[in-house]
Design a protein around this motif. Sequence first.
Motif, PDB file in Angstrom:
ATOM      1  N   TYR A 188       0.826  -1.209   0.000  1.00  0.00           N
ATOM      2  CA  TYR A 188       0.000   0.000   0.000  1.00  0.00           C
ATOM      3  C   TYR A 188       0.860   1.258   0.000  1.00  0.00           C
ATOM      4  N   THR A 189       0.232   2.364  -0.402  1.00  0.00           N
ATOM      5  CA  THR A 189       0.895   3.667  -0.353  1.00  0.00           C
ATOM      6  C   THR A 189       0.561   4.425   0.919  1.00  0.00           C
ATOM      7  N   SER A 190      -0.355   3.904   1.731  1.00  0.00           N
ATOM      8  CA  SER A 190      -0.785   4.582   2.955  1.00  0.00           C
ATOM      9  C   SER A 190      -0.857   3.580   4.096  1.00  0.00           C
ATOM     10  N   ALA A 191      -0.591   4.092   5.294  1.00  0.00           N
ATOM     11  CA  ALA A 191      -0.717   3.250   6.489  1.00  0.00           C
ATOM     12  C   ALA A 191      -2.097   3.350   7.117  1.00  0.00           C
ATOM     13  N   THR A 192      -2.949   4.224   6.590  1.00  0.00           N
ATOM     14  CA  THR A 192      -4.241   4.468   7.234  1.00  0.00           C
ATOM     15  C   THR A 192      -5.439   4.377   6.297  1.00  0.00           C
ATOM     16  N   ASP A 193      -5.255   4.655   5.028  1.00  0.00           N
ATOM     17  CA  ASP A 193      -6.372   4.782   4.093  1.00  0.00           C
ATOM     18  C   ASP A 193      -6.533   3.512   3.267  1.00  0.00           C
ATOM     19  N   LEU A 194      -7.595   2.772   3.518  1.00  0.00           N
ATOM     20  CA  LEU A 194      -7.827   1.531   2.773  1.00  0.00           C
ATOM     21  C   LEU A 194      -8.197   1.791   1.316  1.00  0.00           C
ATOM     22  N   ASP A 195      -8.587   3.020   0.992  1.00  0.00           N
ATOM     23  CA  ASP A 195      -8.887   3.367  -0.394  1.00  0.00           C
ATOM     24  C   ASP A 195      -7.677   3.948  -1.131  1.00  0.00           C
ATOM     25  N   ALA A 196      -6.545   3.985  -0.454  1.00  0.00           N
ATOM     26  CA  ALA A 196      -5.340   4.516  -1.101  1.00  0.00           C
ATOM     27  C   ALA A 196      -4.872   3.559  -2.196  1.00  0.00           C
ATOM     28  N   ASP A 197      -4.094   4.081  -3.137  1.00  0.00           N
ATOM     29  CA  ASP A 197      -3.543   3.243  -4.206  1.00  0.00           C
ATOM     30  C   ASP A 197      -2.539   2.242  -3.640  1.00  0.00           C
ATOM     31  N   TYR A 198      -2.280   1.200  -4.413  1.00  0.00           N
ATOM     32  CA  TYR A 198      -1.276   0.208  -4.026  1.00  0.00           C
ATOM     33  C   TYR A 198      -0.583  -0.322  -5.275  1.00  0.00           C
ATOM     34  N   PHE A 199       0.522  -1.023  -5.068  1.00  0.00           N
ATOM     35  CA  PHE A 199       1.320  -1.552  -6.172  1.00  0.00           C
ATOM     36  C   PHE A 199       1.381  -3.067  -6.067  1.00  0.00           C
ATOM     37  N   VAL A 200       1.377  -3.725  -7.228  1.00  0.00           N
ATOM     38  CA  VAL A 200       1.348  -5.183  -7.286  1.00  0.00           C
ATOM     39  C   VAL A 200       2.419  -5.679  -8.255  1.00  0.00           C
ATOM     40  N   SER A 201       3.258  -6.579  -7.768  1.00  0.00           N
ATOM     41  CA  SER A 201       4.211  -7.281  -8.617  1.00  0.00           C
ATOM     42  C   SER A 201       3.745  -8.726  -8.708  1.00  0.00           C
ATOM     43  N   TYR A 202       3.662  -9.288  -9.910  1.00  0.00           N
ATOM     44  CA  TYR A 202       2.998 -10.584 -10.081  1.00  0.00           C
ATOM     45  C   TYR A 202       3.522 -11.277 -11.340  1.00  0.00           C
ATOM     46  N   TYR A 203       3.233 -12.579 -11.440  1.00  0.00           N
ATOM     47  CA  TYR A 203       3.596 -13.353 -12.629  1.00  0.00           C
ATOM     48  C   TYR A 203       2.314 -13.775 -13.340  1.00  0.00           C
TER      49      TYR A 203
END
Length: 556
Positions: free
Chosen positions: A411-426
């Motif tokens: 996640y990009t935030s420690a408090t906001d569940l609607d904040a953006d996030y990043f995913v690394s995947y195969y």
Amino acid sequence: MKKNILTIIAICCSVVFIMNGCQQVEDLTPSVSRDGINSLTASFYGDESSENSFTSEIDYERGIITIVFPYNYPRTSDNVLTMDDLKNVRIEANLDDNVTISPPLLYLDLTKENFITVTDQSKNKKEYKIIAEIRKSAEARITSFELRSLGISGIIDEELKTISLISLEDIGEALAEVNISHGATLDPDPRTVALNYDEEVSITVTAQNGVSKSVYKVQKDVPNKVDFGMRTGSAKVLWTKTIMADLGLSELHMTTGIAVTKDYVVVNTRNQPSKYLDRRTGAIVGTMPNMGSIVGSLTNFFATADDGDNILVCNLAPNAGTFKVWNIKGVNGTPELLIDWSGSGSTAIGRKLSVKGSIDGDAIITAAIMGADRTFARWQVIEGVLQSQTPEIVTINGIDGGWGNNADVVYTSATDLDADYFVSYYAPPRKFAWVNGSTNTVKALGPEINANWIQNAADYVVFNKCPYAASNSVNSFTWGSDDSIYLFDASGTSTFTTPVWQAPIGLYGGKDHGGVNANGTGDVILKVSDDGYYMYLYFMFTNGAIVCVQYDCLDI
């Protein structure tokens, strides 16, 4: 009449031809007198090294050419060059056009006096004597200065002869690691004498010749920052440790991740207590003493760390039962059960774990669920209290296939569940993904990674007002070359398409160090220094190496 006209034309052409034919031939002699010979260059026969070239000094008035050789050769060795080494030296001359030398040059015995005659374009002759001189270096420079135990690298201004130590806090006395010109000496020598760097320190560098000197002033400094993000070109690999050779962790496939605290890099090794390294130097400091209750190839499966020095360790579920996460407060702490997802059932989870924030305050904990559903589990901590043992399951839109056993979410935030996030995947589209946290839909993608290579680690941090995200790609085969790390500027979707830094391929992977990474595992961590001047990228490849890269935002 026509005949007369032709006769007149013929006479005129003859006059023109005669006038042109009587013109003076162009003088090719230069209008400005030169010396004819510009330099001599010497080299040793059979030596293919790049430094096998020795220049000359020409005294045109006295007619002496001195070929200068270093006191040590190779230049940075302890081998002392002697005149006996100069009995058969190849000589080449740089001459002006139409200038000749006699006798012709090829090889000379420079232990003797040699004479040549230079004939210039005007056929003027001048005799030169060629001699050799072995000369000690006159260079008196400090080329690098580090207080490695404190993680401080000196910024050298060669013109002003100053070395700035960037620190907001007191530095005190410390030994330094210093590189200087070959053969030079230091007074005082900060490599052997701990100096107090809270006060300005003067260090005199005396060259190998004992005559040339430079005085550097070493001072604590707080420079300005660049306006935004890192300083271009500041990336520097601080240290590299191979997992098997340097750390002695010889069992293949057991080292799965790293947890970076304020002072240490904890190397998670599944079937034994974790070793931890000095975060600034990579030196082995010790082994975590109180992990016994969770040591096991499936229980101590993966580890990460929050911003409060808490080391979170998870098991592999369902192989080791229901999914659990233990908290260890610092390297000397004892495991305490933080999460026990009793309803995890047959859910495949635990190959990766990420946390943003601190579980002593506010945090969001994420773990990718393995398989075909493109989902992850999410827990929230508010004011030090875990809100539920049962996570919320989030599904991502915009990833075309299942990611199997390889994915990581941060996640990009420690408090906001609607904040953006990043995913690394195969999985297709095989691109590092930036996801809109409100809609859980991919909003931007990094470059495509070849299907042969596996992505499965991600991290995010804000450095000097600029958001950065990092991901990996791993080679799990006995052939080919990959194993790289990608750092992205995440300040906008347009800057996210191309990495701003990439680890060199083929240096750090398992295959490169004799232990093919069959599971395709690795890790990547971003940390910002307390003073905000440095960002550190830590990464590892199973069976390969652990690496620390430093970036800065210094306005220099």
